[in-house]
Design an enzyme around this catalytic site. Structure first.
Site, PDB file in Angstrom:
ATOM      1  N   HIS A 153       0.951  -1.299  -0.084  1.00 15.71           N
ATOM      2  CA  HIS A 153      -0.011  -0.011  -0.059  1.00 15.71           C
ATOM      3  C   HIS A 153       0.931   1.183   0.152  1.00 15.71           C
ATOM      4  O   HIS A 153       1.971   1.063   0.125  1.00 15.71           O
ATOM      5  CB  HIS A 153      -1.026  -0.054   1.139  1.00 15.71           C
ATOM      6  CG  HIS A 153      -0.261   0.248   2.543  1.00 15.71           C
ATOM      7  ND1 HIS A 153      -1.143   1.088   3.458  1.00 15.71           N
ATOM      8  CD2 HIS A 153       0.763  -0.158   3.246  1.00 15.71           C
ATOM      9  CE1 HIS A 153      -0.212   1.113   4.675  1.00 15.71           C
ATOM     10  NE2 HIS A 153       0.527   0.491   4.345  1.00 15.71           N
ATOM     11  N   CYS A 158       5.997   6.247   4.976  1.00 18.40           N
ATOM     12  CA  CYS A 158       4.701   5.528   4.681  1.00 18.40           C
ATOM     13  C   CYS A 158       4.213   6.036   3.302  1.00 18.40           C
ATOM     14  O   CYS A 158       3.171   5.562   2.649  1.00 18.40           O
ATOM     15  CB  CYS A 158       3.662   5.546   5.545  1.00 18.40           C
ATOM     16  SG  CYS A 158       4.466   4.596   7.250  1.00 18.40           S
ATOM     17  N   HIS A 180       5.274   0.449  -0.162  1.00 19.13           N
ATOM     18  CA  HIS A 180       5.751  -0.566   0.676  1.00 19.13           C
ATOM     19  C   HIS A 180       4.768  -1.655   1.140  1.00 19.13           C
ATOM     20  O   HIS A 180       3.509  -1.504   0.651  1.00 19.13           O
ATOM     21  CB  HIS A 180       6.133  -0.048   2.044  1.00 19.13           C
ATOM     22  CG  HIS A 180       5.213   0.600   2.852  1.00 19.13           C
ATOM     23  ND1 HIS A 180       4.580   2.086   2.602  1.00 19.13           N
ATOM     24  CD2 HIS A 180       4.775   0.357   4.054  1.00 19.13           C
ATOM     25  CE1 HIS A 180       3.514   2.274   3.349  1.00 19.13           C
ATOM     26  NE2 HIS A 180       3.533   1.405   4.441  1.00 19.13           N
ATOM     27  N   HIS A 237       3.257  -4.927   3.798  1.00 14.54           N
ATOM     28  CA  HIS A 237       3.454  -5.455   5.393  1.00 14.54           C
ATOM     29  C   HIS A 237       2.771  -7.077   5.168  1.00 14.54           C
ATOM     30  O   HIS A 237       2.048  -7.532   4.104  1.00 14.54           O
ATOM     31  CB  HIS A 237       2.285  -4.773   6.113  1.00 14.54           C
ATOM     32  CG  HIS A 237       2.472  -3.441   6.306  1.00 14.54           C
ATOM     33  ND1 HIS A 237       3.546  -3.228   7.029  1.00 14.54           N
ATOM     34  CD2 HIS A 237       2.062  -2.316   5.779  1.00 14.54           C
ATOM     35  CE1 HIS A 237       3.867  -1.724   7.175  1.00 14.54           C
ATOM     36  NE2 HIS A 237       2.806  -1.175   6.358  1.00 14.54           N
ATOM     37  N   HIS A 258      -1.401 -10.653  -1.569  1.00  9.19           N
ATOM     38  CA  HIS A 258      -0.482 -10.077  -2.738  1.00  9.19           C
ATOM     39  C   HIS A 258      -1.131  -9.318  -3.716  1.00  9.19           C
ATOM     40  O   HIS A 258      -1.136  -9.291  -4.873  1.00  9.19           O
ATOM     41  CB  HIS A 258      -0.002 -11.554  -3.494  1.00  9.19           C
ATOM     42  CG  HIS A 258       1.066 -12.254  -2.476  1.00  9.19           C
ATOM     43  ND1 HIS A 258       0.524 -13.070  -1.522  1.00  9.19           N
ATOM     44  CD2 HIS A 258       2.295 -12.089  -2.558  1.00  9.19           C
ATOM     45  CE1 HIS A 258       1.669 -13.573  -0.814  1.00  9.19           C
ATOM     46  NE2 HIS A 258       2.690 -12.814  -1.517  1.00  9.19           N
ATOM     47  N   GLU A 267      -0.257  -4.297  11.089  1.00 13.75           N
ATOM     48  CA  GLU A 267       0.804  -4.004  10.093  1.00 13.75           C
ATOM     49  C   GLU A 267       2.275  -4.923  10.654  1.00 13.75           C
ATOM     50  O   GLU A 267       3.094  -5.239   9.799  1.00 13.75           O
ATOM     51  CB  GLU A 267       1.093  -2.869   9.678  1.00 13.75           C
ATOM     52  CG  GLU A 267      -0.108  -2.462   8.944  1.00 13.75           C
ATOM     53  CD  GLU A 267      -0.019  -0.801   8.673  1.00 13.75           C
ATOM     54  OE1 GLU A 267      -0.876  -0.464   7.857  1.00 13.75           O
ATOM     55  OE2 GLU A 267       0.945  -0.236   9.294  1.00 13.75           O
TER      56      GLU A 267
END
Length: 119
Positions: A15, A26, A30, A32, A70, A109
């Site tokens: 995201h 952020c 990136h 998680h 994914h 996360e």
């Protein structure tokens, strides 16, 4: 007396928090390894002694696996506010229409952070 059960689900996704300043980490693309924990509650147990059969939560697993795992969450949810808080609310609302006993959803996360939506 209130009975509560929880079940955990996992998925990996990317995201980008586009509303943040460009120098914020952020704001960059990136990913998680998310954990979603759904909580259900009931004042009385059903005829089998359950709040709800854990197997009934397979609908949430299927939804997460097909729509979120994914994937790029900004594309999945169609907006830039893809925070753990917003995900918790999204999964709560999705569950509420299918699993009326849902009382809270938590999303992690990282191993040290959780966001929770509990009306």
């Amino acid at each position: 007396m209130t009975y509560r059960i929880t079940k955990e689900f996992h998925f990996s996704a990317s995201h980008q928090l586009v509303s943040l300043p460009s120098d914020h980490q952020c704001a960059r693309l990136h990913g998680h390894n998310y954990i979603v924990e759904v909580e259900l509650k009931a004042d009385e147990l059903n005829e089998h002694g359950f709040v709800r059969d854990y197997q009934d939560l397979s609908v949430l697993k299927h939804y997460i696996d097909t729509a979120f795992d994914h994937r790029h969450l900004n594309d999945v949810l169609g907006h830039g506010r893809v925070t753990a808080e917003c995900l918790a609310k999204h999964f709560f609302d999705w569950c509420k229409t299918r699993l009326p006993e849902v009382s809270a959803v938590r999303v992690s996360e990282t191993a040290k952070t959780w966001a929770e939506y509990r009306p």
